[in-house]
Design an enzyme around this catalytic site. Structure first.
Site, PDB file in Angstrom:
ATOM      1  CE  LYS A  62      67.734  89.493  43.533  1.00 57.90           C
ATOM      2  NZ  LYS A  62      67.602  88.087  43.949  1.00 57.90           N
ATOM      3  NE  ARG A 100      71.128  79.458  26.628  1.00 55.27           N
ATOM      4  CZ  ARG A 100      70.797  79.675  27.886  1.00 55.27           C
ATOM      5  NH1 ARG A 100      69.618  79.303  28.351  1.00 55.27           N
ATOM      6  NH2 ARG A 100      71.662  80.252  28.701  1.00 55.27           N
ATOM      7  N   GLY A 149      75.250  82.657  33.454  1.00 54.71           N
ATOM      8  CA  GLY A 149      75.931  82.259  34.686  1.00 54.71           C
ATOM      9  C   GLY A 149      77.257  81.573  34.383  1.00 54.71           C
ATOM     10  N   GLY A 155      72.510  84.534  28.318  1.00 56.08           N
ATOM     11  CA  GLY A 155      71.176  84.365  27.771  1.00 56.08           C
ATOM     12  C   GLY A 155      70.469  85.691  27.556  1.00 56.08           C
TER      13      GLY A 155
END
Ligand code: 3PG
Ligand code: MG
Length: 397
Positions: free
Chosen positions: A204, A39, A378, A354
Site C-alpha cells: 500500500k 526475532r 513499522g 519483518g
C-alpha cells in the site's frame, strides 16, 4: 539512554528483570509452526547476558493482533519452546500475562532462569487508548519485575502499556537489540554517505506515504516496486489491469513524482498474471502494456536490471518491502534480484522490517551480506520519518 551494560555493571544477580521483547514471529496458518525465528534469535544477546549474570529473567511480548482477550491461535507457548531450544535451557511458560500463573511462575524462578509470560495483547489494557486502563495493566506488569529492559525494537512505535507505561514505573534500560537498531538507523537519518538509495515495496502507498514524504528530500534515488507501484504507474497514465490500486492515492503519487523529478524510479516491466495464485498463467509485459484482465504480481527482469544498476552506485541503501508476491515462486524473482543487488553493492545496507527480513531468509540469502537487518518494519519506517517513538522516548526519560 541507559543500556544493558549499565544495568549489568550495577549487578542483576537475584533481581527480577522484566524484558519486553518482540517475539511476534510468523506462524504457519495450517500447522501453527514458527516459519521464521529471526526475532527470537535477535533478542538472545540480551537474554543470555542476563542469564549469565544470574538474573531472574521475565520475558513478555505480543504475538499477532488478538483483541484484548485470550485467543489460542495467538498463544506464545510455541515461542517458549523455540526460545528454550535457542537458549539451551528450558523456558518456564506462564499461562496468563499478569494473573496467578504469571505470579507463581515468576516467584518460582531461580537465579539465571527464564520465564515467558502469555501474550500481552490477551489483556485489554495493553493496547488501550485510555491512559488509566493502560496504566492499571502496566501496574500489574511492573509488579513482576524489579527492573525493566526494552529489547522490543519492532514495537517501540506503539504507545502500549508494556512499551510506554511500564518504563515509567520501573528503573529502565535499552537492551542490546534496541541499542543497535537505533545506532544503525541514526546513521541513515544523520548524514548518510551518498548516493543514498532507498527501495520501497509492499502493498500500500497509504502505509508508506509518510516515509516517502520524509525521505524524498534526503535520498538520491527512490526505487518503487511491490503492490504499491501500480498506483504510481496509474499516476504516470498507464492502465494497470486488475492490479492492486489505491485510486484515491493517484493524485498524491503524481504530486510526489512532480516534486522530485527523476528521483523516483518505477518499474518498466511487470509480471502480470491471470489470478492471485501460485500456478496462475503469467507473462512479463511492459509497464504500459498490462492487459486489462491481468494483475501485476512482481516487477519484471528489465526493472530488476535497472534497479540493480542504481543500487550498484549506492553507498547507503535502505530497503523495506518485497517487490512482488515472493511467497509464490513464480513471483519471487523481483525480490530476489533486488536483494542480491543490495548484497553486491559496495554500500552500507539496511533491511527494514519483518516482511523484508523474512523474505531475505525465506529466499535463502546470506544475512551477513547485509549491513543490518532490522527487526522492526513499522518501527524502522517511523524512525526514518523522524517521529517520536513512544518506546524510545520512555527509555530516554
Ligand atoms: C510488527 O510485527 O510490526 C511488530 O511486532 C508490531 O506489531 P503490530 O504492528 O501488530 O503492533
Ligand atoms: Mg507491523
Amino acid at each position: 539512554m541507559r543500556n544493558l551494560d549499565d544495568l549489568l555493571a550495577e549487578g542483576v544477580s537475584g533481581r527480577r528483570v522484566l524484558v519486553r521483547a518482540d517475539l511476534n514471529v510468523p506462524l504457519d496458518k495450517q500447522t501453527g509452526e514458527i516459519t521464521d525465528d529471526g526475532r527470537i534469535r535477535a533478542v538472545l544477546p540480551t537474554l543470555s547476558a542476563l542469564v549469565q549474570a544470574g538474573a531472574k529473567v521475565v520475558v513478555c511480548s505480543h504475538l499477532g493482533r488478538p483483541k484484548g482477550a485470550p485467543d489460542p491461535q495467538f498463544s506464545l507457548r510455541p515461542v517458549a519452546g523455540r526460545l528454550g531450544e535457542l537458549l539451551g535451557a528450558p523456558v518456564h511458560f506462564a499461562e496468563d500475562t499478569v494473573g496467578d500463573s504469571a505470579r507463581s511462575t515468576v516467584a518460582e524462578l531461580a537465579d539465571g532462569q527464564v520465564a515467558l509470560l502469555e501474550n500481552l495483547r490477551f489483556n485489554k489494557g495493553e493496547t488501550s487508548k485510555d491512559d488509566a486502563e493502560r496504566g492499571a495493566f502496566a501496574d500489574q506488569l511492573a509488579a513482576l519485575g524489579d527492573v525493566y529492559v526494552d529489547d522490543a525494537f519492532g514495537a517501540v512505535h506503539r504507545k502500549h502499556a508494556s512499551v510506554h507505561d511500564v518504563p515509567a514505573r520501573l528503573p529502565h534500560v535499552a537492551g542490546r537489540l534496541v541499542l543497535r537498531e537505533v545506532e544503525v538507523l541514526s546513521r541513515l537519518t544523520g548524514d548518510p554517505e551518498r548516493p543514498y538509495v532507498v527501495v520501497l515495496g509492499g502493498s500500500k502507498v497509504s502505509d508508506k506515504l509518510a516515509v516517502i514524504e520524509a525521505l524524498l528530500p534526503t535520498v538520491d534515488r527512490l526505487l518503487i516496486g511491490g503492490g504499491m507501484c501500480f498506483t504510481f504507474l496509474k499516476a504516470q497514465g498507464h492502465e494497470v489491469g486488475t492490479s492492486l490500486l489505491e485510486a484515491e492515492m493517484v493524485d498524491t503519487c503524481r504530486n510526489l513524482m512532480e516534486r522530485a523529478p527523476g528521483k523516483i524510479m518505477l518499474p518498466v516491466d511487470v509480471v502480470a498474471a491471470d489470478a492471485f495464485a501460485p500456478d496462475a498463467a503469467h507473462d512479463t509485459v511492459p509497464a504500459d502494456g498490462i492487459p486489462s484482465h491481468r494483475l501485476g504480481l512482481d516487477i519484471g527482469p528489465e526493472t530488476v536490471a535497472g534497479f540493480a544498476a542504481a543500487l550498484s552506485q549506492a553507498k547507503t541503501i535502505f530497503w523495506n518491502g518485497p517487490m512482488g508476491v515472493f511467497e509464490m515462486a513464480a513471483f519471487a524473482n523481483g525480490t530476489r534480484g533486488v536483494a542480491e543487488a543490495i548484497t553486491k553493492a559496495d554500500a552500507f545496507s539496511v533491511v527494514g522490517g519483518g516482511d523484508s527480513a523474512a523474505a531475505v531468509r525465506a529466499l535463502g540469502l546470506d544475512e551477513s551480506s547485509f549491513g543490518h537487518i532490522s527487526t522492526g518494519g513499522g518501527a524502522s519506517l517511523e524512525y526514518l520519518e523522524g517521529k517520536t517513538l513512544p518506546g524510545i522516548a520512555a527509555l530516554e526519560n
